[in-house]
Design a protein around this motif. Structure first.
Motif, PDB file in Angstrom:
ATOM      1  N   ALA A  10       0.741  -1.367  -0.024  1.00  0.00           N
ATOM      2  CA  ALA A  10      -0.010   0.085   0.013  1.00  0.00           C
ATOM      3  C   ALA A  10       0.810   1.231  -0.057  1.00  0.00           C
ATOM      4  CB  ALA A  10      -0.865  -0.137   1.257  1.00  0.00           C
ATOM      5  N   ILE A  11       2.073   1.320   0.357  1.00  0.00           N
ATOM      6  CA  ILE A  11       2.935   2.306   0.407  1.00  0.00           C
ATOM      7  C   ILE A  11       3.090   3.302  -0.352  1.00  0.00           C
ATOM      8  CG2 ILE A  11       5.048   1.335  -0.165  1.00  0.00           C
ATOM      9  CD1 ILE A  11       5.881   3.258   2.714  1.00  0.00           C
ATOM     10  N   ALA A  12       3.221   2.916  -1.771  1.00  0.00           N
ATOM     11  CA  ALA A  12       3.389   3.731  -2.952  1.00  0.00           C
ATOM     12  C   ALA A  12       2.088   4.450  -3.036  1.00  0.00           C
ATOM     13  CB  ALA A  12       3.961   2.767  -4.268  1.00  0.00           C
ATOM     14  N   ASP A  13       0.980   3.973  -3.281  1.00  0.00           N
ATOM     15  CA  ASP A  13      -0.432   4.462  -3.393  1.00  0.00           C
ATOM     16  C   ASP A  13      -0.538   5.480  -2.291  1.00  0.00           C
ATOM     17  OD1 ASP A  13      -2.793   4.653  -4.999  1.00  0.00           O
ATOM     18  OD2 ASP A  13      -3.742   3.651  -3.187  1.00  0.00           O
ATOM     19  N   ASP A  14      -0.345   5.126  -1.028  1.00  0.00           N
ATOM     20  CA  ASP A  14      -0.718   6.095   0.038  1.00  0.00           C
ATOM     21  C   ASP A  14       0.146   7.198  -0.021  1.00  0.00           C
ATOM     22  OD1 ASP A  14      -2.686   4.329   1.102  1.00  0.00           O
ATOM     23  OD2 ASP A  14      -1.380   3.401   2.330  1.00  0.00           O
ATOM     24  N   LEU A  15       1.586   7.084  -0.531  1.00  0.00           N
ATOM     25  CA  LEU A  15       2.690   8.454  -0.434  1.00  0.00           C
ATOM     26  C   LEU A  15       1.954   9.134  -1.499  1.00  0.00           C
ATOM     27  CD1 LEU A  15       5.880   6.860   0.162  1.00  0.00           C
ATOM     28  CD2 LEU A  15       4.707   8.303   1.666  1.00  0.00           C
ATOM     29  N   ALA A  16       1.758   8.825  -2.614  1.00  0.00           N
ATOM     30  CA  ALA A  16       1.124   9.506  -3.728  1.00  0.00           C
ATOM     31  C   ALA A  16      -0.172  10.459  -3.441  1.00  0.00           C
ATOM     32  CB  ALA A  16       0.795   8.609  -5.053  1.00  0.00           C
ATOM     33  N   ALA A  30      10.151  -1.149   4.134  1.00  0.00           N
ATOM     34  CA  ALA A  30       9.337  -1.857   2.916  1.00  0.00           C
ATOM     35  C   ALA A  30       7.972  -1.088   3.014  1.00  0.00           C
ATOM     36  CB  ALA A  30       9.454  -3.076   3.080  1.00  0.00           C
ATOM     37  N   GLY A  31       7.359  -0.940   4.124  1.00  0.00           N
ATOM     38  CA  GLY A  31       6.056  -0.624   4.298  1.00  0.00           C
ATOM     39  C   GLY A  31       5.771   0.393   5.304  1.00  0.00           C
ATOM     40  N   THR A  32       6.806   1.344   5.829  1.00  0.00           N
ATOM     41  CA  THR A  32       6.462   2.465   6.685  1.00  0.00           C
ATOM     42  C   THR A  32       6.465   3.876   5.860  1.00  0.00           C
ATOM     43  OG1 THR A  32       7.730   0.823   8.325  1.00  0.00           O
ATOM     44  CG2 THR A  32       7.466   3.268   8.626  1.00  0.00           C
ATOM     45  N   ILE A  33       5.643   4.815   6.336  1.00  0.00           N
ATOM     46  CA  ILE A  33       5.532   6.019   6.054  1.00  0.00           C
ATOM     47  C   ILE A  33       6.190   6.872   7.072  1.00  0.00           C
ATOM     48  CG2 ILE A  33       4.086   7.999   5.686  1.00  0.00           C
ATOM     49  CD1 ILE A  33       2.233   6.192   4.486  1.00  0.00           C
ATOM     50  N   ARG A  34       7.151   7.596   6.800  1.00  0.00           N
ATOM     51  CA  ARG A  34       8.007   8.504   7.514  1.00  0.00           C
ATOM     52  C   ARG A  34       7.556   9.881   7.528  1.00  0.00           C
ATOM     53  NH1 ARG A  34      14.170   8.285   7.138  1.00  0.00           N
ATOM     54  NH2 ARG A  34      13.851   6.171   7.832  1.00  0.00           N
ATOM     55  N   LEU A  35       7.286  10.378   8.843  1.00  0.00           N
ATOM     56  CA  LEU A  35       6.936  11.921   8.698  1.00  0.00           C
ATOM     57  C   LEU A  35       7.898  12.486   9.615  1.00  0.00           C
ATOM     58  CD1 LEU A  35       3.206  11.519   9.925  1.00  0.00           C
ATOM     59  CD2 LEU A  35       4.059  11.784   8.038  1.00  0.00           C
ATOM     60  N   LEU A  36       8.304  13.787   8.967  1.00  0.00           N
ATOM     61  CA  LEU A  36       9.589  14.419   9.557  1.00  0.00           C
ATOM     62  C   LEU A  36       9.078  15.860   9.727  1.00  0.00           C
ATOM     63  CD1 LEU A  36      12.399  13.016   7.345  1.00  0.00           C
ATOM     64  CD2 LEU A  36      12.085  12.486   9.737  1.00  0.00           C
ATOM     65  N   PRO A  37       8.118  16.263  10.625  1.00  0.00           N
ATOM     66  CA  PRO A  37       7.592  17.474  10.938  1.00  0.00           C
ATOM     67  C   PRO A  37       8.653  18.604  11.264  1.00  0.00           C
ATOM     68  CG  PRO A  37       6.836  16.310  12.686  1.00  0.00           C
ATOM     69  CD  PRO A  37       7.476  15.172  11.658  1.00  0.00           C
ATOM     70  N   PRO A  38       8.776  19.661  10.835  1.00  0.00           N
ATOM     71  CA  PRO A  38       9.831  20.726  11.512  1.00  0.00           C
ATOM     72  C   PRO A  38       9.504  21.162  13.013  1.00  0.00           C
ATOM     73  CG  PRO A  38       7.953  21.765  10.087  1.00  0.00           C
ATOM     74  CD  PRO A  38       7.845  20.270   9.954  1.00  0.00           C
ATOM     75  N   LEU A  39      10.352  21.465  13.561  1.00  0.00           N
ATOM     76  CA  LEU A  39      10.436  22.123  15.125  1.00  0.00           C
ATOM     77  C   LEU A  39       9.407  23.102  15.303  1.00  0.00           C
ATOM     78  CD1 LEU A  39      13.973  21.266  16.174  1.00  0.00           C
ATOM     79  CD2 LEU A  39      11.991  19.905  16.477  1.00  0.00           C
ATOM     80  N   ILE A  40       9.150  23.902  14.093  1.00  0.00           N
ATOM     81  CA  ILE A  40       8.250  25.055  14.481  1.00  0.00           C
ATOM     82  C   ILE A  40       6.935  24.762  13.845  1.00  0.00           C
ATOM     83  CG2 ILE A  40      10.438  26.719  14.467  1.00  0.00           C
ATOM     84  CD1 ILE A  40       9.742  27.176  11.455  1.00  0.00           C
ATOM     85  N   ILE A  41       6.400  23.709  13.640  1.00  0.00           N
ATOM     86  CA  ILE A  41       5.082  23.421  13.327  1.00  0.00           C
ATOM     87  C   ILE A  41       4.132  23.986  14.094  1.00  0.00           C
ATOM     88  CG2 ILE A  41       4.762  20.864  14.199  1.00  0.00           C
ATOM     89  CD1 ILE A  41       3.880  20.103  11.774  1.00  0.00           C
ATOM     90  N   SER A  42       2.987  24.435  13.676  1.00  0.00           N
ATOM     91  CA  SER A  42       2.107  25.079  14.597  1.00  0.00           C
ATOM     92  C   SER A  42       0.971  24.070  14.682  1.00  0.00           C
ATOM     93  CB  SER A  42       1.265  26.236  13.616  1.00  0.00           C
ATOM     94  OG  SER A  42       0.599  25.930  12.531  1.00  0.00           O
ATOM     95  N   ASP A  43       0.088  24.352  15.645  1.00  0.00           N
ATOM     96  CA  ASP A  43      -0.973  23.391  16.050  1.00  0.00           C
ATOM     97  C   ASP A  43      -1.857  23.337  14.714  1.00  0.00           C
ATOM     98  OD1 ASP A  43      -0.011  22.875  18.529  1.00  0.00           O
ATOM     99  OD2 ASP A  43      -1.344  24.195  19.525  1.00  0.00           O
ATOM    100  N   GLU A  44      -2.405  24.303  14.144  1.00  0.00           N
ATOM    101  CA  GLU A  44      -3.306  24.396  12.970  1.00  0.00           C
ATOM    102  C   GLU A  44      -2.663  23.428  11.730  1.00  0.00           C
ATOM    103  OE1 GLU A  44      -4.663  27.351   9.627  1.00  0.00           O
ATOM    104  OE2 GLU A  44      -4.195  28.171  11.582  1.00  0.00           O
ATOM    105  N   GLN A  45      -1.311  23.442  11.579  1.00  0.00           N
ATOM    106  CA  GLN A  45      -0.639  22.542  10.559  1.00  0.00           C
ATOM    107  C   GLN A  45      -0.670  21.055  11.147  1.00  0.00           C
ATOM    108  OE1 GLN A  45       3.068  24.748  10.649  1.00  0.00           O
ATOM    109  NE2 GLN A  45       2.759  25.526   8.566  1.00  0.00           N
TER     110      GLN A  45
END
Length: 58
Positions: A10-16, A30-45
Motif C-alpha cells: 500500500a505504501i506507494a499509493d498512500d504516499l502518492a 518496505a512498508g513504513t511512512i516516515r513523517l518528519l515535521p519541522p520543530l516550528i510546526i503550528s497546532d493548526e498545521q
C-alpha cells in the motif's frame, strides 16, 4: 520523526495520495511512512496533517 506502518503493498499509493493533498512524507523500509515535521510546526498545521492522513489512510 514518526513512522506509520501501512504495509509494502500500500505504501506507494498512500504516499502518492498524501502528496496530492499537500502532505509530504517519505518511505522508510518496505512498508513504513516516515513523517518528519519541522520543530516550528503550528497546532493548526498538525491538525491539517492529521486530517489528511485520516482521509488517505482510512
Amino acid at each position: 520523526m514518526i513512522g506509520i506502518e501501512v504495509g509494502p503493498e500500500a505504501i506507494a499509493d498512500d504516499l502518492a495520495k498524501l502528496r496530492e493533498k499537500g502532505l509530504l512524507a517519505l518511505k522508510a523500509g518496505a512498508g513504513t511512512i516516515r513523517l518528519l515535521p519541522p520543530l516550528i510546526i503550528s497546532d493548526e498545521q498538525i491538525d491539517q496533517a492529521v486530517n489528511v492522513m485520516k482521509e488517505v489512510l482510512a
